[in-house]
Design a protein around this motif. Sequence first.
Motif, short mmCIF file in Angstrom:
data_model
loop_
_atom_site.label_atom_id
_atom_site.label_comp_id
_atom_site.label_asym_id
_atom_site.label_seq_id
_atom_site.Cartn_x
_atom_site.Cartn_y
_atom_site.Cartn_z
N LEU A 194 2.63 1.74 3.68
CA LEU A 194 3.13 3.19 3.48
C LEU A 194 4.58 3.10 3.48
O LEU A 194 5.33 3.76 2.80
N ARG A 195 5.09 2.72 4.83
CA ARG A 195 6.55 2.75 5.19
C ARG A 195 7.50 2.05 3.99
O ARG A 195 8.24 2.46 3.50
N ASP A 196 6.68 0.86 3.47
CA ASP A 196 7.34 0.00 2.41
C ASP A 196 7.43 0.80 0.98
O ASP A 196 8.63 0.65 0.64
N LEU A 197 6.46 1.32 0.71
CA LEU A 197 6.64 2.04 -0.34
C LEU A 197 7.33 3.46 -0.25
O LEU A 197 8.05 3.79 -1.46
N VAL A 198 7.27 3.94 0.70
CA VAL A 198 8.17 5.13 0.89
C VAL A 198 9.52 4.68 0.77
O VAL A 198 10.65 5.18 0.06
N LEU A 199 9.94 3.67 1.51
CA LEU A 199 11.34 3.06 1.26
C LEU A 199 11.81 2.63 -0.02
O LEU A 199 12.97 2.83 -0.49
N GLU A 200 10.76 2.07 -1.08
CA GLU A 200 11.12 1.54 -2.26
C GLU A 200 11.06 3.00 -3.16
O GLU A 200 11.38 2.72 -4.28
N ARG A 201 10.63 4.26 -2.62
CA ARG A 201 10.55 5.45 -3.32
C ARG A 201 9.63 5.21 -4.47
O ARG A 201 9.71 5.84 -5.48
N ASP A 202 8.71 4.52 -4.11
CA ASP A 202 7.39 4.33 -5.06
C ASP A 202 6.37 5.36 -4.73
O ASP A 202 5.51 5.35 -4.00
N ALA A 203 6.35 6.66 -5.42
CA ALA A 203 5.74 7.75 -5.15
C ALA A 203 4.41 7.42 -5.63
O ALA A 203 3.30 7.82 -4.73
N ASP A 204 3.92 6.72 -6.66
CA ASP A 204 2.71 6.67 -7.31
C ASP A 204 1.81 5.75 -6.17
O ASP A 204 0.78 5.81 -5.85
N GLY A 205 2.62 4.69 -5.78
CA GLY A 205 2.03 3.64 -5.01
C GLY A 205 1.65 4.45 -3.53
O GLY A 205 0.64 4.10 -2.91
N ALA A 206 2.68 5.26 -3.10
CA ALA A 206 2.63 6.02 -1.85
C ALA A 206 1.43 6.73 -1.81
O ALA A 206 0.69 6.89 -0.94
N VAL A 207 1.24 7.55 -2.77
CA VAL A 207 0.40 8.59 -2.97
C VAL A 207 -1.17 7.98 -3.25
O VAL A 207 -2.19 8.43 -2.34
N ALA A 208 -1.26 6.92 -3.67
CA ALA A 208 -2.56 6.12 -4.07
C ALA A 208 -3.14 5.54 -2.61
O ALA A 208 -4.22 5.66 -2.14
N LEU A 209 -1.80 5.03 -1.84
CA LEU A 209 -2.32 4.52 -0.32
C LEU A 209 -2.64 5.57 0.53
O LEU A 209 -3.46 5.19 1.23
N LEU A 210 -1.80 6.55 0.42
CA LEU A 210 -2.10 7.76 1.34
C LEU A 210 -3.76 8.29 1.18
O LEU A 210 -4.54 8.61 2.28
N GLU A 211 -4.17 8.23 -0.02
CA GLU A 211 -5.49 8.87 -0.25
C GLU A 211 -6.50 7.82 0.35
O GLU A 211 -7.50 8.09 0.70
N ARG A 212 -6.22 6.48 -0.12
CA ARG A 212 -7.11 5.41 0.49
C ARG A 212 -7.24 5.54 2.06
O ARG A 212 -8.11 5.37 2.71
N HIS A 213 -6.02 5.52 2.52
CA HIS A 213 -5.74 5.75 4.16
C HIS A 213 -6.64 6.77 4.52
O HIS A 213 -7.39 6.59 5.73
N VAL A 214 -6.54 8.00 4.24
CA VAL A 214 -7.07 9.18 4.92
C VAL A 214 -8.76 8.87 4.70
O VAL A 214 -9.41 9.23 5.76
N ARG A 215 -9.11 8.53 3.63
CA ARG A 215 -10.46 8.48 3.23
C ARG A 215 -11.13 7.43 4.09
O ARG A 215 -12.18 7.54 4.40
N SER A 216 -10.35 6.26 4.25
CA SER A 216 -11.05 5.23 5.06
C SER A 216 -11.12 5.74 6.50
O SER A 216 -12.04 5.40 7.25
N GLY A 217 -10.15 6.51 7.03
CA GLY A 217 -10.05 7.13 8.42
C GLY A 217 -11.37 7.86 8.45
O GLY A 217 -11.99 8.10 9.67
N VAL A 218 -11.64 8.66 7.59
CA VAL A 218 -12.73 9.71 7.52
C VAL A 218 -13.99 9.01 7.79
O VAL A 218 -14.93 9.21 8.76
N GLU A 219 -14.18 7.81 6.93
CA GLU A 219 -15.44 6.92 7.14
C GLU A 219 -15.48 6.33 8.36
O GLU A 219 -16.60 6.15 8.78
N HIS A 220 -14.42 5.95 8.97
CA HIS A 220 -14.35 5.10 10.19
C HIS A 220 -14.88 6.33 11.21
O HIS A 220 -15.63 5.94 12.17
N ILE A 221 -14.21 7.52 11.06
CA ILE A 221 -14.63 8.49 12.32
C ILE A 221 -16.15 8.78 12.20
O ILE A 221 -16.93 8.91 13.15
N LEU A 222 -16.80 8.83 11.00
CA LEU A 222 -18.13 9.28 10.70
C LEU A 222 -18.80 8.06 11.05
O LEU A 222 -20.07 8.11 11.73
N GLY A 223 -18.37 6.86 11.10
CA GLY A 223 -19.12 5.62 11.35
C GLY A 223 -19.26 5.63 13.09
O GLY A 223 -20.12 4.71 13.34
#
Length: 228
Positions: A194-223
């Motif tokens: 995410l840091r790298d995508l942000v520094l590259e100003r890759d908004a689409d890439g950063a958004v897609a990664l953030l969505e996966r990141h948060v949802r993976s965190g949710v599944e980990h917490i529930l797990g």
Amino acid sequence: MKIHKFDAHGHEGETVGDVAHRRIRSDIVHGRLKPLQKLKLDALKEKYGVSVSTLREILNRLTVEHLVTAEGQRGFEVAPVSQDGLRDIAELRILLETHAIRRSLAEGDLDWQGNVVSEHYKLSQVEKTLIGGNDGMVEQWVRQDWGFHHAVISACESPALMELHSSVFDRFQRYHMLVLDFRGKPAADEHQQLRDLVLERDADGAVALLERHVRSGVEHILGTGRVP
């Protein structure tokens, strides 16, 4: 006075009520006041050093933030947690944070970039320690996780969006503090990406990664099996 985790230290100009509000809010977010715990005014009065009338005002404010629930004539209790509640607040976090990321990447300057790098460095050092087996730093990791994600969106030029995101992030963070379990290298790798995508100003890439990141965190917490 608005209370956020990103406020400056010192809190100059706070009233006694402001201090009590910050302390009670922090105790709920960090799990020191447990879900469904009765908030008895007499006990809170002694613990936080404010009057019953001030406590009622504070608890009503926290009710608006969905951190406390009012029981009519029976008083107040700490808001419950649930699997559906976590998923719901995660989706709201994604909605706000992805919008803020796009704005931040469009507006951020060199100082903003430097802050993103700095906050990621601090987060990465805690993550290295955790991956190395020191489980005692999970609470610090939760704080540094906030610092990095806040830095990423801090150039969005919308105080209202930042304030709402802060409140929602606190509610999401509350689940992390209740389970105190780190997802490990996958989470650390996602933060670096995410840091790298942000520094590259890759908004689409950063958004897609953030969505996966948060949802993976949710599944980990529930797990962990610790959320009813």
